[in-house]
Design a protein around this motif. Structure first.
Motif: not given
Length: 258
Positions: A68-88
């Motif tokens: 996702f865009p990291d608004l505090q670090r212009g021109g950077k993206e930040a990695m964040r992890g999330y749980t996958v649910v309701d997979v089709d």
């Protein structure tokens, strides 16, 4: 707390990209198809990612790393992890649940404004669905907070018919109780004050023989409980699942050039 364009190519953006390339990470294009409020403080985002679903076959409760865009670090993206649910898998879709909080980090800020047609990249590597160990435990204890509820619910659905489940939820905000938990015949839920001492007292007061713990709450609160289970109760890596979903006052995850 604590979950862009590409077509499944290996990443190669700076040091982070090189490391993930060695780990056989792939970038997959993801597009938002629907959003709704799962709870007053949790937003659900339905994602279309047919290439990811076809190549990876993500399972309920797996961990997906998103950029996702990291608004505090212009021109950077930040990695964040999330749980996958309701997979089709047939439709090539799944859902991610974002806890909205202040101050908002990159993922929370992105999720708050995400709408149909928004795109982002996700990387899949090193994850695996939870498998019941052998021999099977007597039951499972989940030590979590609001950020980990999607994972807890995924496991409740998988394990709830066969095992007794205990969920200990660290309550950071009164609104945490508005996030719905799954149902199971032998499910018990307790709320705990958000301190290391309160959680450790709870952990020490439980008879762990035969039970399998999942420690998936904030990093600092989790640490004394993990040490106790390892040193005093003799639980090794194969005897419990440990994953700090977020760290208070700190960012968790890598950055790369956008």
């Amino acid at each position: 707390m604590n979950l862009v364009e590409g077509t499944g190519r290996a990443m190669g953006r700076g040091i982070t990209g090189a490391v993930m390339k060695l780990l056989h990470a792939q970038d997959y294009r993801c597009e938002v198809t629907r959003t709704w409020m799962h709870a007053p403080t949790m937003k659900a985002v339905r994602v279309s990612a047919p290439e990811l679903c076809a190549q990876v076959d993500p399972q309920e409760g797996e961990y997906l790393r998103c950029w996702f865009p990291d608004l505090q670090r212009g021109g950077k993206e930040a990695m964040r992890g999330y749980t996958v649910v309701d997979v089709d898998k047939q439709a090539g879709e799944f859902t991610l649940l974002f806890l909205l909080h202040e101050p908002a980090g990159p993922a929370s800020h992105w999720a708050a404004s995400a709408q149909v047609g928004t795109v982002f990249e996700a990387s899949y590597y090193g994850s695996a669905p939870f498998l019941v160990p052998e021999p099977a435990p007597r039951g499972f204890v989940f030590i979590a907070d609001a950020a980990g509820i999607p994972y807890v619910n995924a496991l409740i659905e998988q394990l709830g018919e066969d095992y007794p489940l205990k969920v200990w939820l660290v309550e950071w905000h009164a609104s945490d109780r508005d996030i719905e938990l799954g149902n199971a015949p032998r499910l018990e839920v307790e709320w705990i004050q958000p301190t290391e001492a309160a959680l450790l007292e709870h952990v020490k007061g439980f008879e762990w023989q035969g039970w399998f713990p999942h420690l998936i709450c904030e990093a600092a609160i989790l640490l004394p409980a993990r040490r106790y289970l390892q040193k005093e109760r003799g639980l090794g890596k194969k005897d419990m699942h440990v994953h700090a979903y977020w760290a208070q006052g700190k960012s968790m995850g890598k950055n790369r050039d956008a």
